[in-house]
Structure formats: structure tokens, C-alpha cells
Design a protein around this motif. Structure first.
Motif, PDB file in Angstrom:
ATOM      1  N   PRO A  71       0.807  -1.219   0.000  1.00 13.81           N
ATOM      2  CA  PRO A  71       0.000   0.000   0.000  1.00 13.81           C
ATOM      3  C   PRO A  71       0.848   1.280   0.000  1.00 13.81           C
ATOM      4  O   PRO A  71       0.313   2.370  -0.039  1.00 13.81           O
ATOM      5  N   VAL A  72       2.196   1.137   0.007  1.00 14.75           N
ATOM      6  CA  VAL A  72       3.037   2.310   0.289  1.00 14.75           C
ATOM      7  C   VAL A  72       3.071   3.306  -0.881  1.00 14.75           C
ATOM      8  O   VAL A  72       2.811   4.501  -0.698  1.00 14.75           O
ATOM      9  N   THR A  73       3.380   2.818  -2.100  1.00 15.53           N
ATOM     10  CA  THR A  73       3.443   3.748  -3.251  1.00 15.53           C
ATOM     11  C   THR A  73       2.079   4.421  -3.446  1.00 15.53           C
ATOM     12  O   THR A  73       1.993   5.621  -3.742  1.00 15.53           O
ATOM     13  N   GLN A  74       1.036   3.620  -3.285  1.00 17.38           N
ATOM     14  CA  GLN A  74      -0.322   4.156  -3.439  1.00 17.38           C
ATOM     15  C   GLN A  74      -0.574   5.296  -2.447  1.00 17.38           C
ATOM     16  O   GLN A  74      -1.099   6.347  -2.810  1.00 17.38           O
ATOM     17  N   LYS A  75      -0.126   5.091  -1.206  1.00 18.93           N
ATOM     18  CA  LYS A  75      -0.298   6.130  -0.177  1.00 18.93           C
ATOM     19  C   LYS A  75       0.502   7.392  -0.556  1.00 18.93           C
ATOM     20  O   LYS A  75       0.029   8.517  -0.375  1.00 18.93           O
ATOM     21  N   LEU A  76       1.707   7.185  -1.100  1.00 16.39           N
ATOM     22  CA  LEU A  76       2.520   8.345  -1.513  1.00 16.39           C
ATOM     23  C   LEU A  76       1.795   9.150  -2.591  1.00 16.39           C
ATOM     24  O   LEU A  76       1.805  10.377  -2.581  1.00 16.39           O
ATOM     25  N   LEU A  77       1.147   8.440  -3.517  1.00 22.11           N
ATOM     26  CA  LEU A  77       0.405   9.131  -4.593  1.00 22.11           C
ATOM     27  C   LEU A  77      -0.786   9.906  -4.031  1.00 22.11           C
ATOM     28  O   LEU A  77      -1.133  10.973  -4.537  1.00 22.11           O
TER      29      LEU A  77
END
Ligand SMILES: C[S@@+](CC[C@H](N)C(=O)[O-])C[C@H]1O[C@@H](n2cnc3c(N)ncnc32)[C@H](O)[C@@H]1O
Length: 232
Positions: A71-77
Motif C-alpha cells: 500500500p506504500v506507493t499508493q499512499k505516496l500518490l
């Protein structure tokens, strides 16, 4: 159990790429239910960063070893409407899965803000003082530890003054930990680490102010990691 090899094995990057390409789906299934700690430390870093909401802020985030992007890249976006997110991984399979997970429509604005870069994080280059936040969960641990030290020095240069770095490292010192099979019969693995004390020393030497440093044990397999948030 990992065993300690007498010397650093040859072709680590090629072998790790082949392993993560082969085991990507299995790894993602295994790890996704245990994402809470990653999100907790990412939130800490984002709280420190405290980005203003103005759309013209255009912050730049880098994730090293992004895996499947969830879920990390998605959260960054999602963190900022104008955030440019650069996500890197050695495994081209993981990069393809991340692309599928994160870009539902190539015309979408997310596709314009996300750059997925396959390849070795040790070979990446960015302009000095160009990034607001660098994130690396369970990924720097796969670099030989001399490369970890060199990477820390490069990350401080890439970060803007006042930028943040959030990452986890091996809590125990080990130079060449190897497993012939990890989650699968196709996934040879390599890990390395300076251990808690020397990692923190290397971070300080690289120019970081370490704000959070905590050893925590993962529930999924009982392995301990040093979790850090640091400021340039
Ligand atoms: C244990 S997984 C972690 C993935 C994701 N960060 C997470 O927390 O689930 C390690 C990831 O690091 C990547 N990796 C290993 N060595 C790398 C390197 N030298 N450069 C870039 N990525 C690397 C692997 O392909 C894999 O996707």
C-alpha cells in the motif's frame, strides 16, 4: 534459517531479480496482510514532512524497492495532489504488478505523476536537493552492506534540506546472510546489515539527524528490524 556465507556471493543482483520475479505474487500475498508497520512509519515521516496542501507545492517522493506498489506507493500518490512519485524495484515482475495496481487508466493524472523505474537502486541517480522524502521498506537489506553505506550518502545528497528518509534495516549485524530457499523453491535470498548501532552511526555520518530509531519484531516471522525516520 539463513546461513552466513564466507564471502559475498557473486551475481547477487541478477539472482535477487530472478528470485523476486519468480516469487512476486507469493511474496505479495504473504506480506500484504502485514502492512500495518510500514504504514505506521510512513505516516510518522509524512507527519514530520507536514506538506502544505497547496497544489503548486509539487513535492517529489522516491521509493526504493517498491514491490507491488501496495500500500506504500499508493499512499505516496494519495498524499498530495501534485506529488511526483518515483518508485523503483529490481524485479521487472514487481514493477509490472505495481503498474497494474496503481494505474487504472493511462490517461489518468496518476499516470502522469508516477514514474516506475526498474533496476538496481544502487545505480540510481537524481539531482542534488531534488527530493522531499525517500522511503525504503525491507529493500536496502538486500544490498551488500558497503553499498548500503554508499546509498545513505547519496540519499542525503538527493534530499532537499529538511527532507526526510524513512526505512528499515536489519537489527542484527550480518554481512552475507543467504537462504537457498525462502518462500518458494525458486527464491534464493541474500540479506546484509550493519546492525542497529553501526547503521545509526552510518546514517549520522551520511548527514542525517535520526528522529526515530526503534527495533521491532515482525509478527509474521519473528525477525527484528531497525525502523528509522531521519531528517536531512
Ligand atoms: C522484501 S521486498 C519489499 C517490497 C516492499 N517494499 C514491501 O515492503 O513489501 C524487497 C523488494 O526489494 C527489491 N530489491 C531487492 N534488491 C534491490 C535493489 N538492489 N534495487 C532495487 N530493488 C531491490 C526486490 O525486488 C523486492 O521487490
Amino acid at each position: 534459517m539463513a546461513s552466513e556465507a564466507a564471502t559475498t556471493p557473486e551475481n547477487i543482483k541478477e539472482r535477487l531479480k530472478a528470485s523476486y520475479d519468480a516469487v512476486a505474487s507469493k511474496y505479495n500475498e504473504w506480506t500484504l496482510p502485514h502492512s500495518k508497520k510500514r504504514m505506521e512509519y510512513l505516516s510518522k515521516a509524512l507527519e514530520y514532512l507536514n506538506l502544505p496542501a497547496e497544489p503548486e507545492k509539487n513535492p517529489a517522493f522516491l521509493e526504493l524497492g517498491c514491490g507491488c506498489g501496495l500500500p506504500v506507493t499508493q499512499k505516496l500518490l494519495e498524499t498530495h495532489p501534485s506529488a511526483r512519485v518515483i518508485a523503483n524495484d529490481l524485479s521487472t515482475t514487481q514493477i509490472s504488478i505495481a503498474r497494474e495496481n496503481l494505474i487504472t487508466n493511462p490517461e489518468d493524472e496518476v499516470a502522469q505523476r508516477l514514474e516506475l523505474i526498474p533496476g538496481d537502486m544502487s545505480a540510481l541517480t537524481f539531482p542534488n536537493e531534488s527530493l522531499d522524502l525517500v522511503v525504503a521498506f525491507y529493500s536496502i537489506i538486500h544490498l551488500p552492506r558497503t553499498e548500503q553505506t554508499a546509498l545513505l550518502e547519496r540519499i542525503t545528497k538527493w534530499l532537499k534540506p529538511g527532507g526526510y528518509f524513512v526505512a528499515n534495516f536489519s537489527a542484527k549485524e550480518s554481512e552475507n546472510a543467504v537462504r537457498e530457499q525462502w518462500l518458494d523453491d525458486k527464491d534464493w535470498m541474500f540479506w546484509s546489515g550493519w546492525g542497529q548501532e553501526k547503521t545509526l552511526e552510518a546514517m549520522k555520518k551520511a548527514g542525517f539527524e535520526v528522529l526515530v530509531a526503534k527495533v521491532e519484531t515482525d509478527a509474521v516471522d519473528g525477525v527484528s528490524f531497525l525502523w528509522t525516520v531521519a531528517k536531512r
